[in-house]
Design an enzyme around this catalytic site. Structure first.
Site, PDB file in Angstrom:
ATOM      1  N   SER A 103       0.804  -1.221   0.000  1.00 53.40           N
ATOM      2  CA  SER A 103       0.000   0.000   0.000  1.00 53.40           C
ATOM      3  C   SER A 103       0.839   1.273   0.000  1.00 53.40           C
ATOM      4  O   SER A 103       0.388   2.317  -0.479  1.00 53.40           O
ATOM      5  CB  SER A 103      -0.931   0.010   1.213  1.00 53.40           C
ATOM      6  OG  SER A 103      -0.198  -0.047   2.423  1.00 53.40           O
TER       7      SER A 103
ATOM      8  N   HIS B 236       1.894   4.905   6.757  1.00 46.11           N
ATOM      9  CA  HIS B 236       1.676   5.376   5.389  1.00 46.11           C
ATOM     10  C   HIS B 236       2.065   6.842   5.254  1.00 46.11           C
ATOM     11  O   HIS B 236       1.944   7.618   6.198  1.00 46.11           O
ATOM     12  CB  HIS B 236       0.204   5.181   5.000  1.00 46.11           C
ATOM     13  CG  HIS B 236      -0.216   3.745   4.994  1.00 46.11           C
ATOM     14  ND1 HIS B 236      -0.792   3.139   6.095  1.00 46.11           N
ATOM     15  CD2 HIS B 236      -0.134   2.794   4.035  1.00 46.11           C
ATOM     16  CE1 HIS B 236      -1.044   1.873   5.802  1.00 46.11           C
ATOM     17  NE2 HIS B 236      -0.652   1.637   4.561  1.00 46.11           N
TER      18      HIS B 236
END
Length: 259
Positions: A82, A237
């Site tokens: 991701s 992230h």
């Protein structure tokens, strides 16, 4: 003795008889827990959902990437999870940093090393001849696999890329740091420490010719080793600022490899 009417006695007897003959409601047994097959980090495997079936999103993304590969245009390929897939929402940074290289982003959220390995063994590197491949994978393995196993998974990916794309230079990135704080004597950050061990092992894959290892993790950190929400909102992230750091950090090396 109190007299009970015959009609009432008859009604009570009939009611009791009916209740005795009515079967108890059947309770459906709980569905057995789905036992997932073991997935060693260095053995190619598809991604499964909690229902024990192959994850449809994984397959859909994979098929899309295979189609992109078959077009034969990509000269720069990014492989990852991701964190790599997140480039898709940072198109302005992506285009400015890599657009001239005809790039392709083959990142899928939640992927582990075994999933990327399966993808590149099943079509994502067929039909193209990229000049360079950027690899950053392993953080999703850190919850259950030992550092040595994760490193074996990364190694298997590198070896597969080399076998399928011998002309391509590989930019192997250290797995990015995760978790807000670095380990201290008072409180450990096992996840980050494990990834440091992984990076120390895969750094040895650098041969100075075809495989180039680059650790840019420190560029995301504060002087005390911590991560900020401005760079990694969930301490895993990247924000737009984080992707800009990534682009700037690999730009010079990538320009060298893309010649």
């Amino acid at each position: 003795m109190k007299f009970i009417p015959t009609a009432l006695v008859t009604f009570l007897l009939i009611t009791a008889t009916v209740q005795a003959q009515t079967p108890a409601p059947v309770t459906k047994p709980a569905a057995p827990a789905v036992v997932m097959p073991p997935q060693p980090p260095d053995v190619a495997a598809e991604k499964y959902g909690k229902d024990g079936k192959i994850n449809p999103g994984f397959i859909a993304s994979h098929e899309k990437f295979v189609s992109i590969a078959k077009e034969g245009k990509a000269q720069l390929v990014f492989l990852g999870d991701s964190i790599t897939a997140g480039w898709g929402s940072k198109k302005d940074i992506w285009d400015k940093a890599f657009g001239a290289y005809t790039p392709a982003n083959f990142g899928i959220g939640g992927d582990r090393t075994q999933h990327v390995l399966w993808r590149i063994q099943n079509g994502e590197l067929d039909g193209i001849k990229p000049k360079a491949v950027v690899i950053m994978i392993g953080t999703n393995n850190s919850g259950q696999d030992p550092a040595e196993g994760i490193a074996k998974g990364v190694t298997a990916i590198v070896e597969t890329v080399r076998a399928k794309q011998p002309q391509a230079k590989i930019l192997l990135l250290a797995v990015f740091p995760r978790g807000e704080k670095a380990s201290t004597p008072e409180k450990a950050n096992p996840g980050r420490d494990k990834l440091k061990q992984v990076n120390a092992i895969i750094a040895k894959l650098d041969d100075g010719k075809n495989i180039h290892f680059l650790d840019i993790g420190d560029k995301f950190l504060q002087p005390d080793g911590s991560l900020t929400k401005e760079i990694m909102p969930d301490f895993l992230h990247l924000s737009a600022a984080g992707y800009q750091i990534w682009a700037d950090a690999i730009g010079p090396k990538l320009a060298e490899l893309m010649k």
